[in-house]
Design a protein around this motif. Structure first.
Motif, PDB file in Angstrom:
ATOM      1  N   PHE A 331     -10.070  -5.409 -27.708  1.00 37.62           N
ATOM      2  CA  PHE A 331     -10.350  -4.707 -26.459  1.00 37.62           C
ATOM      3  C   PHE A 331     -10.646  -5.695 -25.331  1.00 37.62           C
ATOM      4  N   GLU A 332     -11.371  -6.774 -25.636  1.00 36.46           N
ATOM      5  CA  GLU A 332     -11.669  -7.777 -24.608  1.00 36.46           C
ATOM      6  C   GLU A 332     -10.395  -8.444 -24.099  1.00 36.46           C
ATOM      7  N   GLN A 333      -9.380  -8.544 -24.953  1.00 31.70           N
ATOM      8  CA  GLN A 333      -8.100  -9.085 -24.502  1.00 31.70           C
ATOM      9  C   GLN A 333      -7.443  -8.152 -23.485  1.00 31.70           C
ATOM     10  N   THR A 334      -7.592  -6.842 -23.688  1.00 31.00           N
ATOM     11  CA  THR A 334      -7.085  -5.883 -22.691  1.00 31.00           C
ATOM     12  C   THR A 334      -7.834  -6.055 -21.380  1.00 31.00           C
ATOM     13  N   MET A 335      -9.153  -6.186 -21.447  1.00 31.25           N
ATOM     14  CA  MET A 335      -9.950  -6.385 -20.233  1.00 31.25           C
ATOM     15  C   MET A 335      -9.526  -7.680 -19.526  1.00 31.25           C
ATOM     16  N   HIS A 336      -9.195  -8.702 -20.307  1.00 30.39           N
ATOM     17  CA  HIS A 336      -8.747  -9.975 -19.724  1.00 30.39           C
ATOM     18  C   HIS A 336      -7.452  -9.780 -18.938  1.00 30.39           C
ATOM     19  N   VAL A 337      -6.496  -9.055 -19.519  1.00 33.06           N
ATOM     20  CA  VAL A 337      -5.228  -8.826 -18.807  1.00 33.06           C
ATOM     21  C   VAL A 337      -5.467  -8.026 -17.530  1.00 33.06           C
ATOM     22  N   VAL A 338      -6.354  -7.038 -17.594  1.00 37.63           N
ATOM     23  CA  VAL A 338      -6.649  -6.233 -16.398  1.00 37.63           C
ATOM     24  C   VAL A 338      -7.215  -7.126 -15.288  1.00 37.63           C
ATOM     25  N   ARG A 339      -8.102  -8.052 -15.657  1.00 40.01           N
ATOM     26  CA  ARG A 339      -8.666  -8.972 -14.652  1.00 40.01           C
ATOM     27  C   ARG A 339      -7.596  -9.887 -14.087  1.00 40.01           C
ATOM     28  N   GLU A 340      -6.700 -10.369 -14.949  1.00 38.58           N
ATOM     29  CA  GLU A 340      -5.659 -11.296 -14.499  1.00 38.58           C
ATOM     30  C   GLU A 340      -4.582 -10.599 -13.680  1.00 38.58           C
ATOM     31  N   ALA A 341      -4.156  -9.417 -14.108  1.00 43.09           N
ATOM     32  CA  ALA A 341      -3.038  -8.727 -13.453  1.00 43.09           C
ATOM     33  C   ALA A 341      -3.462  -8.055 -12.156  1.00 43.09           C
ATOM     34  N   ARG A 342      -4.728  -7.657 -12.054  1.00 41.67           N
ATOM     35  CA  ARG A 342      -5.264  -7.010 -10.858  1.00 41.67           C
ATOM     36  C   ARG A 342      -4.367  -5.834 -10.427  1.00 41.67           C
ATOM     37  N   PHE A 343      -4.305  -4.859 -11.309  1.00 36.90           N
ATOM     38  CA  PHE A 343      -3.500  -3.674 -11.048  1.00 36.90           C
ATOM     39  C   PHE A 343      -4.067  -2.880  -9.870  1.00 36.90           C
ATOM     40  N   THR A 344      -3.176  -2.314  -9.088  1.00 37.84           N
ATOM     41  CA  THR A 344      -3.603  -1.412  -8.027  1.00 37.84           C
ATOM     42  C   THR A 344      -4.252  -0.171  -8.623  1.00 37.84           C
ATOM     43  N   GLN A 345      -3.712   0.269  -9.748  1.00 35.60           N
ATOM     44  CA  GLN A 345      -4.229   1.445 -10.433  1.00 35.60           C
ATOM     45  C   GLN A 345      -3.804   1.371 -11.886  1.00 35.60           C
ATOM     46  N   ALA A 346      -4.631   1.911 -12.775  1.00 32.61           N
ATOM     47  CA  ALA A 346      -4.281   1.973 -14.191  1.00 32.61           C
ATOM     48  C   ALA A 346      -4.504   3.392 -14.690  1.00 32.61           C
ATOM     49  N   PHE A 347      -3.507   3.911 -15.396  1.00 29.24           N
ATOM     50  CA  PHE A 347      -3.630   5.217 -16.036  1.00 29.24           C
ATOM     51  C   PHE A 347      -4.114   4.951 -17.462  1.00 29.24           C
ATOM     52  N   THR A 348      -5.368   5.253 -17.714  1.00 29.68           N
ATOM     53  CA  THR A 348      -5.998   4.883 -18.974  1.00 29.68           C
ATOM     54  C   THR A 348      -6.126   6.102 -19.879  1.00 29.68           C
ATOM     55  N   PHE A 349      -5.853   5.904 -21.152  1.00 30.95           N
ATOM     56  CA  PHE A 349      -5.850   6.989 -22.113  1.00 30.95           C
ATOM     57  C   PHE A 349      -6.656   6.586 -23.354  1.00 30.95           C
ATOM     58  N   GLN A 350      -7.447   7.502 -23.871  1.00 28.52           N
ATOM     59  CA  GLN A 350      -8.055   7.300 -25.176  1.00 28.52           C
ATOM     60  C   GLN A 350      -7.007   7.644 -26.230  1.00 28.52           C
ATOM     61  N   TYR A 351      -6.862   6.764 -27.218  1.00 26.34           N
ATOM     62  CA  TYR A 351      -5.840   6.989 -28.242  1.00 26.34           C
ATOM     63  C   TYR A 351      -5.989   8.387 -28.838  1.00 26.34           C
ATOM     64  N   SER A 352      -4.866   9.070 -28.952  1.00 26.43           N
ATOM     65  CA  SER A 352      -4.839  10.425 -29.471  1.00 26.43           C
ATOM     66  C   SER A 352      -3.823  10.489 -30.602  1.00 26.43           C
ATOM     67  N   LYS A 353      -4.259  10.941 -31.776  1.00 29.19           N
ATOM     68  CA  LYS A 353      -3.334  11.082 -32.902  1.00 29.19           C
ATOM     69  C   LYS A 353      -2.208  12.033 -32.544  1.00 29.19           C
ATOM     70  N   ARG A 354      -0.995  11.633 -32.915  1.00 28.68           N
ATOM     71  CA  ARG A 354       0.134  12.532 -32.729  1.00 28.68           C
ATOM     72  C   ARG A 354       0.806  12.706 -34.075  1.00 28.68           C
ATOM     73  N   PRO A 355       0.609  13.848 -34.734  1.00 27.50           N
ATOM     74  CA  PRO A 355       1.251  14.061 -36.035  1.00 27.50           C
ATOM     75  C   PRO A 355       2.743  13.758 -35.980  1.00 27.50           C
ATOM     76  N   GLY A 356       3.204  13.034 -36.981  1.00 26.10           N
ATOM     77  CA  GLY A 356       4.611  12.657 -37.008  1.00 26.10           C
ATOM     78  C   GLY A 356       4.854  11.232 -36.563  1.00 26.10           C
ATOM     79  N   THR A 357       3.789  10.562 -36.067  1.00 23.97           N
ATOM     80  CA  THR A 357       3.926   9.163 -35.661  1.00 23.97           C
ATOM     81  C   THR A 357       3.280   8.265 -36.704  1.00 23.97           C
ATOM     82  N   PRO A 358       3.776   7.029 -36.886  1.00 25.16           N
ATOM     83  CA  PRO A 358       3.175   6.115 -37.865  1.00 25.16           C
ATOM     84  C   PRO A 358       1.689   5.853 -37.606  1.00 25.16           C
TER      85      PRO A 358
END
Length: 508
Positions: A331-358
């Motif tokens: 997770f800290e690696q994701t935070m690192h990319v967010v700091r480096e990339a400086r996105f104008t906006q991020a659409f953030t999602f909590q992982y959600s199980k989807r039956p039928g996916t690995p």
């Protein structure tokens, strides 16, 4: 006294049947819903007033299957419509989209009051399926296994007079472990470049000045036709269409984001300085588990190249928090990319199980409370960055395309809203002269908030456009429409397809 022979013959007069389309999910579904509305109107239906809330004669659900609670949401909505349907003879309910493609007969079993179930590949069949269900008085379930027609070859009722979606491909060849879309939309199928450009030219002739190219993996365009540079060539070709002022595209994949695409963006004036580039995770370990074919270094390298070529580009992204096995270090690696990339906006999602996916059956599913805490930390960081990046816009002079219905408080604040070239939302002071959606105004930015900008001074300039003319003409035509009646039943049938000559999923 008037004889019976002098009387006019009796006529079977019927009010037009109304329809409502409810859309869930990605931009591809939004585009498909415009086509569903066009099909129904060509068949004689009339759009129900805003806020009809299930009081239409035909209610169509265009569903999404990406989120875990998609099923519950659909069946909850269908359940609320059941008593309305029981009290309204002749009312019909149709379910289409990704969830219909996945669940098929399950929908009718769980909600037997549904009349029609159709999939992602055969949206053109909706009117004839509705008529067949009415005549046969039984549910019609028809799911095609492969694409019958590109959505863009079907009739449309576009939501905007000045901006339009244009599908360039459907389906996806990726195998991301969290995503069920490829299984429901199929393998990527590209549309012929000439057909895409012909559609764009026709839209521009109608007054459209902004188009968004759509694909589940939009920049992979060309893989189906064997040309790795097809997407960059398409962007450059859009630059040669007179009257087309703004070109956008969504959603690309980092794997296919090559240098020729960056060059085409930088060198084609009407391709906007905006990029939505899904990250999903900043951890190489998690990206591998997701079957994302890039790593952190590759992703940040793309961002660096885009910023070097297009300094004012606004870059947005998608991020999933709490993918199975995600550690605090990941997770800290994701935070690192967010700091480096400086996105104008991020659409953030909590992982959600989807039956039928690995990913749904992977070990080390993350506890909800841990996912929630990480999510809140990520959102707080991105809010801070979004605000800092927006503050850099203060003092800039920007050309805005006036938008319709973007600012919920515009009426109270006596403002209008528009989109900057980089797609930032700007609320501006209403000028003395009339401006219409689709027109262009020049303003100076005076204030920045995390999710919008303000231009509180007087408008510097107004340019009336063909797009504004198109909006005005369309509104006048809508206002002039008589309530009217139709003789007999509405015409039902599948329109003749255009010469064979279209996707976007935010989770790609």
């Amino acid at each position: 006294m008037t004889s019976s022979s002098d009387r006019s013959p009796a006529v079977d007069v019927q009010e037009p049947r109304t329809y409502e389309v409810r859309t869930y999910g990605c931009q591809m579904n939004v585009h498909d819903s415009e086509r569903l509305s066009g099909l129904l109107e060509e068949a004689g239906y009339v759009r129900a007033p805003e806020g009809a809330d299930g009081d239409a004669d035909v209610v169509v659900f265009n569903t999404c299957a990406v989120r875990e609670n998609a099923d519950n949401r659909l069946y909850g909505n269908l359940g609320r419509l059941a008593p309305k349907k029981a009290d309204r003879p002749g009312m019909q309910i149709a379910v289409g989209g990704c969830l219909a493609q996945k669940d098929r007969d399950t929908i009718v079993r769980k909600a037997p009051w549904v009349d029609v179930v159709f999939g992602t590949h055969n949206i053109g069949k909706l009117p004839v399926l509705l008529e067949r269900a009415r005549v046969q008085e039984e549910a019609q379930v028809e799911i095609a296994e492969s694409l019958e027609a590109f959505p863009s070859t079907l009739p449309t009722r576009r939501e905007s007079a000045y901006a339009a979606w244009v599908s360039i491909s459907v389906g996806c060849n990726n195998t991301c472990t969290f995503c069920i879309v490829p299984a429901l939309r199929g393998k990527e199928k590209d549309r012929r470049t000439g057909d895409i450009l012909a559609e764009i030219e026709a839209l521009v002739a109608e007054g459209v000045s902004e188009i968004t190219l759509l694909g589940q993996n939009v920049n992979a365009y060309g893989s189906d036709i064997g040309d790795r540079e097809a997407f960059s060539k398409l962007l450059r070709a859009c630059g040669n269409i007179e009257g087309l002022e703004r070109v956008r595209f969504t959603s690309p994949h980092p794997r296919d984001f090559t240098d020729d695409v960056i060059a085409a963006m930088a060198e084609t004036p009407n391709v906007m300085p905006q990029l939505h580039m899904p990250l999903q995770s900043g951890s190489d370990t998690v990206l591998k588990a997701m079957r994302r074919s890039y790593r952190q270094e590759r992703y940040l390298g793309i961002i660096e190249k885009v910023r070097a070529a297009i300094p004012h580009a606004a870059i947005t992204t998608d991020i999933i928090v709490g993918f199975p096995g995600e550690t605090e270090e990941d997770f800290e690696q994701t935070m690192h990319v967010v700091r480096e990339a400086r996105f104008t906006q991020a659409f953030t999602f909590q992982y959600s199980k989807r039956p039928g996916t690995p990913a749904a059956t992977m070990e080390n599913q993350i506890p909800k409370e841990v996912v929630q805490a990480r999510y809140e930390r990520l959102v707080a960081l991105q809010e801070e960055i979004s605000w800092e990046e927006n503050k850099k816009q203060v003092g800039r002079t920007l050309d805005l395309m006036v938008a319709e219905g973007e600012g919920r408080k515009d009426g109270a604040t006596h403002r209008l809203s528009g989109r900057a070239p980089d797609n930032r939302l700007v609320h501006f002071t209403k000028p003395d002269q009339e401006v219409r959606p689709g027109d262009v105004v020049t303003v100076e930015i005076t204030y920045a908030a995390p999710h919008h900008l303000l231009a509180e001074g007087p408008v510097i300039g107004v340019r009336r456009t063909r797009a504004g003319d198109a909006w005005e003409k369309r509104n006048a035509a809508e206002a002039a429409k008589p309530a009217g009646v139709l003789l007999g039943l509405p015409k039902i049938g599948v329109p003749e397809p255009l010469p064979a000559a279209t996707g976007g999923c935010a989770a790609h």
